[in-house]
Every structure is written in C-alpha cells, then in structure tokens.
Design an enzyme around this catalytic site. Sequence first.
Site, mmCIF file in Angstrom:
data_model
loop_
_atom_site.group_PDB
_atom_site.id
_atom_site.type_symbol
_atom_site.label_atom_id
_atom_site.label_comp_id
_atom_site.label_asym_id
_atom_site.label_seq_id
_atom_site.Cartn_x
_atom_site.Cartn_y
_atom_site.Cartn_z
ATOM 1 N N TYR A 160 33.408 -30.831 -4.002
ATOM 2 C CA TYR A 160 32.388 -31.796 -4.469
ATOM 3 C C TYR A 160 30.874 -31.218 -4.414
ATOM 4 C CZ TYR A 160 29.493 -35.993 -4.435
ATOM 5 O OH TYR A 160 28.557 -37.064 -4.584
ATOM 6 N N LYS A 164 28.539 -30.743 -7.772
ATOM 7 C CA LYS A 164 27.058 -31.400 -7.634
ATOM 8 C C LYS A 164 25.986 -30.276 -7.923
ATOM 9 C CE LYS A 164 28.230 -35.363 -7.798
ATOM 10 N NZ LYS A 164 28.316 -36.176 -9.052
#
Length: 269
Positions: A160, A164
């Site tokens: 994750y 990002k």
Amino acid sequence: MEQQEFAARYGPWALIAGASEGTGASFARQLAEKGLNLILVARREGPLDGLAQELRAAHGIECVTASIDLSVEEATQQLLAAADGREVGLLILNAGADTNGSLFLDTEVANWDALIMRNVLTVTRALHAFAEPMRERGRGGLMVVGSGACYGGLPGINVYAATKAFDLVLSEALWAELEPHGVDVLSFVLGRTDTPAHRELMEARGIAIPDGLADPDEVARLGLERLPFGPVCNWGEADDEAKMSASSAADRRERIRRIAAISAAYAKA
C-alpha cells in the site's frame, strides 16, 4: 474560487471514484453544491444510489452512478463507459484503501496484485484516459487522494505504501507536464481520517478509535481549495511545513519546477 469560476474550470461533470462514503461522499456533496454534475463510482450500488438521489433532490444536478471494481483489468474501460461521452472536467481518484492488513509474506500474492492494479495500473490508465481531452480543452483538474504512507516503507502496509509513493511521484510529474495546458493536478496526501472503512478496520483488529481523526468534510473542502495549487497538499500541514516527510509541499513544488526547467533545456539542445 467563486462557484461560477470553479464550474467553468472543472465542469460540467466530475467523476469521483470511491464515492460511496467517507471523503468520497464529502467530495460529491461539496461539488454538487458548486453546481457540477456527478458520475459516482464505487463497488457498492446501494450507498451510491442513495447518495445520488440525495444530491439530485438537494441541488438539481444530474448524477449517474456505476458499480465498478477498480482492481480488475477492465476498470478504466468501465470508467470511460460510465462517463459515456460526457465532458469530465474533474477526475478525483479517491479509492484505494488497503484491506489486507498483513505482513508481505502472510497473505497471497494475488491480494497484492489486486492492490497494485487498483492503486497503480488503474490510476495510471484513468489519468491518461481523462487527462488527454482536458489538455485538448485547455482546462480541467485531476486529483489523486493519497496517504502519508507514501513517504516511507511501512511494515504491515508495505505494498500500500509503495503504491501511494508511485501515485505521488506520478502526480508531481503530471502537474509539471499539464500546468502549461491549463490542467491542474494534485496529489492530496491524507493522514488518519474518520471514515467508515477506517473505523471498521480498527474495530476488526481491536484497536480503539483515537481522538483527532480528520473530518471527511474538512478534508474534502481543503482538497478542492488546494486543487489549483499542486502538485502536493499534505493534510494538517501548511504549504511550507514538513511533518510527514523531510520536505514541504512548497519545497517539492520548487524541486519539480527546477527539474522541469532542466528537462526543457535538454529538449531544446
């Protein structure tokens, strides 16, 4: 920015991915107040339809919905089909939470594949698809809602955080490329926000809901205010403050400007 100017710059349609609740729903309500027509996208149809009915009744706008899983290969084609030829002047990519809550080796790699598809490949493809007509028109806005996880590798939200970081860097580059064409790009980097998804995740893991979570309405309001002033806005920080990372949004902006100038000089050589 006055409502009429905002609508002229980013209208007549806005597409919001991840619109069913939390910050996505807040973006939808505030854009409806500004008179933009909306294309609302999420996986769950029920909340989307309820929100669309609310906004049509309250603001007299057009509002269409589409149930789309952004982690599938054909997601961008489905986003374009949902737009159905409408002039999308604002794209907000707000989906992309990590529901795995796992160390890297403690879940199937297919789960990381799905997260990468949603946060990297679909983001890249959607930006490419919707930015091109904006560049041709000489106006529009692109917002990628990110996370402070982008500023460093974090155990437990490893992939994750990496996705990002990708979104942040891509947004910065697109800001420099599209600014001369009148298209605004913003990587909106959030901290911990009081959304249903965040609460569900903490409750499922027995974590107490902390004080000081950001309010989704305030988050959406800031994002729309800062959209013309990309490429980065860090929630909870002034433009010249550096808390989440070693450099402020202003520092990153000037760095990208310097790099763009160097690149342009080489291109002319």
